[in-house]
Structures are given as structure tokens and as C-alpha cells.
Design an enzyme around this catalytic site. Structure first.
Site, PDB file in Angstrom:
ATOM      1  N   LYS A  20       0.857  -1.198   0.000  1.00  0.00           N
ATOM      2  CA  LYS A  20       0.000   0.000   0.000  1.00  0.00           C
ATOM      3  C   LYS A  20       0.889   1.243   0.000  1.00  0.00           C
ATOM      4  CE  LYS A  20      -3.307   2.674   2.784  1.00  0.00           C
ATOM      5  NZ  LYS A  20      -4.274   2.706   3.899  1.00  0.00           N
ATOM      6  N   LYS A  58     -10.248  12.976   7.906  1.00  0.00           N
ATOM      7  CA  LYS A  58      -9.901  12.400   9.213  1.00  0.00           C
ATOM      8  C   LYS A  58     -10.124  13.438  10.315  1.00  0.00           C
ATOM      9  CE  LYS A  58      -6.650   8.831   7.790  1.00  0.00           C
ATOM     10  NZ  LYS A  58      -7.433   7.694   8.287  1.00  0.00           N
ATOM     11  N   ASP A  98     -12.366   7.183   3.322  1.00  0.00           N
ATOM     12  CA  ASP A  98     -11.154   6.937   4.119  1.00  0.00           C
ATOM     13  C   ASP A  98     -10.730   5.460   4.084  1.00  0.00           C
ATOM     14  OD1 ASP A  98      -9.013   7.583   5.679  1.00  0.00           O
ATOM     15  OD2 ASP A  98     -10.147   7.827   7.545  1.00  0.00           O
ATOM     16  N   ARG A 100      -7.587  -0.189   0.514  1.00  0.00           N
ATOM     17  CA  ARG A 100      -8.109  -1.416  -0.085  1.00  0.00           C
ATOM     18  C   ARG A 100      -8.496  -1.202  -1.547  1.00  0.00           C
ATOM     19  NH1 ARG A 100     -12.756  -1.841   4.390  1.00  0.00           N
ATOM     20  NH2 ARG A 100     -11.059  -0.898   5.584  1.00  0.00           N
TER      21      ARG A 100
HETATM   22  N1  BES Z   1      -4.426   4.555   6.648  1.00  0.00           N
HETATM   23  C1  BES Z   1      -5.565   4.273   7.411  1.00  0.00           C
HETATM   24  C2  BES Z   1      -5.321   3.245   8.520  1.00  0.00           C
HETATM   25  C3  BES Z   1      -4.347   3.646   9.599  1.00  0.00           C
HETATM   26  C4  BES Z   1      -4.806   4.176  10.773  1.00  0.00           C
HETATM   27  C5  BES Z   1      -3.005   3.430   9.439  1.00  0.00           C
HETATM   28  C6  BES Z   1      -3.915   4.528  11.778  1.00  0.00           C
HETATM   29  C7  BES Z   1      -2.100   3.774  10.441  1.00  0.00           C
HETATM   30  C8  BES Z   1      -2.570   4.323  11.612  1.00  0.00           C
HETATM   31  C9  BES Z   1      -6.691   3.752   6.514  1.00  0.00           C
HETATM   32  O1  BES Z   1      -6.696   4.242   5.224  1.00  0.00           O
HETATM   33  C10 BES Z   1      -7.970   4.155   7.138  1.00  0.00           C
HETATM   34  O2  BES Z   1      -8.237   5.313   7.169  1.00  0.00           O
HETATM   35  N2  BES Z   1      -8.714   3.188   7.630  1.00  0.00           N
HETATM   36  C11 BES Z   1      -9.945   3.448   8.246  1.00  0.00           C
HETATM   37  C12 BES Z   1     -10.944   2.470   7.702  1.00  0.00           C
HETATM   38  C13 BES Z   1     -12.356   2.780   8.045  1.00  0.00           C
HETATM   39  C14 BES Z   1     -12.814   4.030   7.340  1.00  0.00           C
HETATM   40  C15 BES Z   1     -13.186   1.609   7.650  1.00  0.00           C
HETATM   41  C16 BES Z   1      -9.754   3.275   9.739  1.00  0.00           C
HETATM   42  O3  BES Z   1      -8.998   2.399  10.146  1.00  0.00           O
HETATM   43  O4  BES Z   1     -10.336   4.055  10.490  1.00  0.00           O
HETATM   44 ZN    ZN Z   2      -4.915   4.844   4.466  1.00  0.00          ZN
HETATM   45 MN    MN Z   3      -7.776   6.065   5.051  1.00  0.00          MN
END
Ligand code: BES
Ligand code: ZN
Ligand code: MN
Length: 493
Positions: free
Chosen positions: A259, A271, A341, A345
Site C-alpha cells: 500500500k 480524518k 477513508d 483497499r
Molecule cells: N491509513 C488508514 C489506517 C491507519 C490508521 C493506518 C492509523 C495507520 C494508523 C486507513 O486508510 C484508514 O483510514 N482506515 C480506516 C478504515 C475505516 C474508514 C473503515 C480506519 O482504520 O479508520
Molecule cells: Zn490509508
Molecule cells: Mn484512510
């Protein structure tokens, strides 16, 4: 810093700092330790008593020996119980020694640690631990650190001639350090374009093939999921494909997919809950992929390896994908975006389809994919999902050897219900509960039948506390696991 193996006994070595490893319950002034104690007029015994040193794993006791003495400083490091000794014991001890030597501003250091497994692998592990523990990323400081490391030479005692093992370990470290630097590099210096430049440099230096697909080429391959994420960025997406081909017939053909979000703002689902300022790390999977490519290009195992990074940013603008948009991935599957967000994936979906079309025997993806994985396993342990038991075991063995932690997680097909969409084939986001599992199940939709493993590395790519071979910042996780897996855990030291 020069690391070498020499024949000298610790009783006759002369230099700045001598470091000795001692097992718990064996801290006695007998044999060679007794002889050293006699040579130093009882100093070792005094150090042990005064610092309550018992040999517990990773603990150290340090003293100055004298001014015009053959050795100026002495470091004792605990190895824990002998019956529990593993390669990781040596790694822990060597990184404690490196930190103590740094604190002592040692210029030359001799390390005497026992052999665990083989002398060669012991030398390799010590080399790795010393280099990685002492690595500091000072590229963004305008002044050199006055507390900088003074160490010039490290000599490994009692392991025979291990030049080859030391060289291999140094090459592995060069890849870990590249991954650390890429992750530490903020989003205004590490962009999809600079990641592509880094990949090109690896290709030209070590003789790998390189293919970089820009937006139009990705459009031609119908990568609607990857391009949906890339839409709002001012920077062009770069789909990076590096190929290492061995000279002879490869024994295996595999793909690593990382990724590579050089920044993740969350998109229109911005975010707002916090954490946006850390999202330069969201290319940690791609960084480790390029780090592994750099190592494999040097070690040249008899395995064909494809390294793939679909690099872009997840931004906001008038062109951004909207919540509710439907994207079509390159395998024809349709995705309703219920949260912008959950972008990683989407980029991985097209990258996995691309990897499978290469006809590889196994695919491993690695991604800072979900906060949910951090909630489940904490900061130090990555999640491991797979559709293939043997591959799971291979990764677990490779990780054990590397001292990197993974935990096998369930691929619970029933949870795919949480991704059902009334209008498209699936949504990109499931319910909060089991969020790292539904993320893995989403990725599974883009793999037909190739053995595949998904590593959610959101926690361990970054650390806020120094410990083991890590310093604050990027860790370079899991370059060493990938290298061990690719070389089939057969690195010839
Ligand atoms: N890059 C983030 C995940 C992440 C969070 C990596 C904290 C490192 C530290 C990912 O793209 C993301 O935002 N995931 C969301 C998914 C949700 C929207 C289903 C998450 O984990 O909140
Ligand atoms: Zn991410
Ligand atoms: Mn994200």
C-alpha cells in the site's frame, strides 16, 4: 562504521569498549570471566554486585575500567536463561550493547556473545542489531547532532571468520533503512513521483526491470478503484512494477504488493477524528516493498519477484470521489464507496488483480490498512490473513527468524455480509466491529485462486518509543520478514 569478525579472545582484546553477554544464573567469576576479573583486579565482580546485575535479558551494567588500560570501558549484557536462548535473544542483547556503547560515546567496540544456532547466523543477527539500533534519520535536521554516534569499528569476537554473514546482514539493513527513510519522509518530500524515482534507482543500480504506469496506462487497464482514490490529488498517480529475475531458472515466482498512500487525508470523509498528521506513514507497505527490492537486488536469490506499489495520495478537491460513488475495479467488480477513508483497499484491489495476472505462485500484500488492526493487536504486532495454510506458516517462520511479530487472524467469510451493497457488488467499508477482518475480506474479492497473504502493518511501521532495534519514527517493518520469506529462509551466510 566498520563491522568485522576477528579471532582475538576478549581476554587479550584492546580498545575502547568491551561488551560481554552473560546468561542468567551464570554470572560467576569462574572460567574466562574469572580470568578477566583477575586481570581487572576484581572489577567485574564489583560491577556485578554494585549494579545488581543478574543477567536478565537485555539488561546492562557499564563501568569505566581505567584511563591508560588496554580496555577503557566494560559493558555486561544479560542474555536471560540459557535454555530459552533464541536468535532473538542475541538481537536483543546486541541492541542493548549498541545503545550502551552509544551512551558511552565508544569509538571502538568488541562484542562477545555466545553462538545461538550457528556462528554465521549469530554474526548476522549482531550486525543487523548494531546497524539498525544505531541508525538515526537526521536528514531533516539543519545541524549535525552533537550527541551523534562516535562508533568507528565493531569487532565480533569468538565467531570465526564471518565476513560473508556480516556483508549479507549489511545489505539487509540497507533495505530496512531505505524503508525507514521513505516512511519518515513527509508527504511534501515523498510523493508518488519520488517513490517512482526511488524504484527506478533500485532498478538501475541492481539490474531489476522497471515499468511505471501513469494515469493513462492505468485507465487502459481499467483500474477504476485505484484511480478513484487518485482523482483529487494534484500529483499524478504512479503504478510501480519492479521485477527481479534471477540468472538461472527461478525456483519460485512471487509478488509483493505494498500500500503506497504518500498521504491519507481521508478524502471527503476527512480524518476529523484525529491522526491525520501521522498519515505520511500510509505508504509504509510500499516503503517495505521497495526496501525488500533493494535487498533482493543485492542478495540475488534464485526467485523471480515482482514488487508492486500503486502510489497516490488520498486528498480532497472538487474532483474528489464522493461518498456514494460507484467505482469499477480492473476485474470488473463494482464498489460502492461508503467511506472515502477506506482508500487503501481500493488501491490494493487493482494492484492485486495486476499481480495475479502475472501468473505468480504466491502474492503477499502489506498495508497500513486499518486502525482496527491496531485496536486488535496493539502497536507492535501485525495482522496476518491468508487463503493458504502453507503460506501462513512460511510467513510465520520468516517473521520468527526476523524477530518481527505477526498474529494469524481469521478470514471469517460470514463477515462479508457487512460489506453487502444493495446497488453494487460490495461496499468498501463494513461495520466498526471486526474492521480489519472485513478489510481483508474486501481484498480477497480481488484474488481468484493464487495463494495470498495480507499483512496489516498499521501498528508496527511506526513507533513513538525507542526499544530493541527501533528508534522513534519509522521502523522499517517488515522488510526482514519479506526478505526471509523470499529467500525461502535460506540466506546463505
Ligand atoms: N491509513 C488508514 C489506517 C491507519 C490508521 C493506518 C492509523 C495507520 C494508523 C486507513 O486508510 C484508514 O483510514 N482506515 C480506516 C478504515 C475505516 C474508514 C473503515 C480506519 O482504520 O479508520
Ligand atoms: Zn490509508
Ligand atoms: Mn484512510
Amino acid at each position: 562504521m566498520d563491522i568485522r569478525s576477528i579471532d582475538t579472545s576478549f581476554l587479550t582484546w584492546t580498545g575502547d569498549t568491551l561488551a560481554l553477554g552473560l546468561y542468567e544464573d551464570q554470572v560467576e567469576m569462574t572460567d574466562q570471566l574469572g580470568q578477566l576479573n583477575d586481570l581487572l583486579s576484581g572489577l567485574v565482580e564489583e560491577l556485578v554486585t554494585e549494579s545488581d546485575f543478574t543477567g536478565k535479558i537485555g539488561t546492562t551494567a557499564v563501568t569505566r575500567v581505567g584511563v591508560n588500560t588496554p580496555v577503557k570501558k566494560l559493558i555486561l549484557v544479560g542474555l536471560g536463561k540459557e535454555e530459552d536462548a533464541k536468535p532473538h535473544t542475541i538481537r536483543t542483547a546486541a541492541s542493548s550493547i549498541a545503545r550502551a556503547a552509544k551512551g558511552q560515546k565508544s569509538q571502538t567496540l568488541a562484542i562477545s556473545l555466545p553462538v545461538v544456532d550457528s556462528a554465521a547466523s549469530t554474526a548476522g543477527v549482531i550486525t543487523e542489531a548494531v546497524i539498525l539500533t544505531l541508525h538515526q534519520d537526521t536528514r531533516f535536521k539543519s545541524e549535525p547532532d552533537s550527541n551523534g554516534i562516535k562508533l568507528q569499528t565493531v569487532e565480533l569476537l569468538g565467531l570465526g571468520d564471518q565476513e560473508k554473514a556480516i556483508e549479507v546482514a549489511s545489505k539487509i539493513c540497507s533495505g530496512v533503512i531505505l524503508a525507514r527513510e521513505l516512511v519518515n519522509g513527509p508527504a511534501n518530500t515523498v510523493t508518488p513521483l519520488t517513490m517512482a524515482e526511488t524504484a527506478k534507482e533500485i532498478a538501475s543500480t541492481y539490474g531489476l526491470e522497471i515499468e511505471i504506469l501513469g494515469q493513462q496506462e492505468c485507465e487502459a487497464l481499467n483500474m477504476g478503484a485505484f484511480l478513484g482514490v487518485a482523482k483529487a490529488s494534484e500529483l499524478p498517480p504512479q503504478f510501480i512494477h519492479l521485477t527481479y529475475k534471477p540468472q538461472g531458472t527461478p525456483v519460485r515466482k512471487v509478488a509483493i504488493v505494498g500500500k503506497s498512500l504518500t498521504f491519507d487525508s481521508g478524502g471527503l470523509n476527512l480524518k476529523v477524528g484525529g491522526g491525520i498528521e501521522t498519515m505520511k506513514m500510509d505508504m509504509g507497505g510500499g516503503a517495505a516493498t521497495l526496501g525488500a527490492a533493494k535487498v533482493i537486488g543485492q542478495l540475488k536469490p534464485n526467485v523471480e519477484v515482482h514488487f508492486i506499489c500503486a502510489a497516490t495520495e488520498n486528498m480532497i478537491s472538487g474532483r474528489a470521489m464522493h461518498p456514494g460513488d460507484i467505482l469499477i475495479a480492473s476485474n470488473g467488480k463494482t464498489i460502492e464507496i461508503n467511506n472515502t477513508d477506506a482508500e487503501g483497499r481500493l488501491t490494493l484491489a487493482d494492484a492485486l488483480v495486476f499481480a495475479e495476472k502475472l501468473g505468480v505462485e504466491a502474492i503477499v500484500d502489506l498495508a497500513t490498512l486499518t486502525g482496527a488492526c491496531i485496536v486488535a493487536l496493539g502497536d507492535d504486532i501485525a495482522g496476518l490473513w491468508s487463503n493458504h495454510e502453507t503460506l501462513t506458516h512460511q510467513i510465520q517462520n520468516a517473521a520468527e527468524l526476523a524477530g518481527e511479530k505477526f498474529w494469524a487472524m481469521p478470514m471469517e467469510d460470514k463477515y462479508f455480509d457487512g460489506l453487502k451493497s444493495s446497488i453494487a457488488d460490495m461496499k468498501n467499508t463494513g461495520p466498526r466491529a471486526g474492521g480489519s477482518i472485513t478489510a481483508a475480506l474486501f481484498l480477497k474479492q480481488f484474488i481468484k485462486d493464487t495463494p495470498w497473504a495480507h499483512l496489516d502493518i498499521a501498528g508496527p511501521v511506526w513507533t513513538e518509543k525507542e526499544g530493541g532495534t527501533n528508534n522513534v519514527g519509522a521502523t522499517g517493518f517488515p522488510v526482514r520478514t519479506l526478505v526471509n520469506w523470499i529467500t525461502g529462509q535460506e540466506i546463505v551466510f
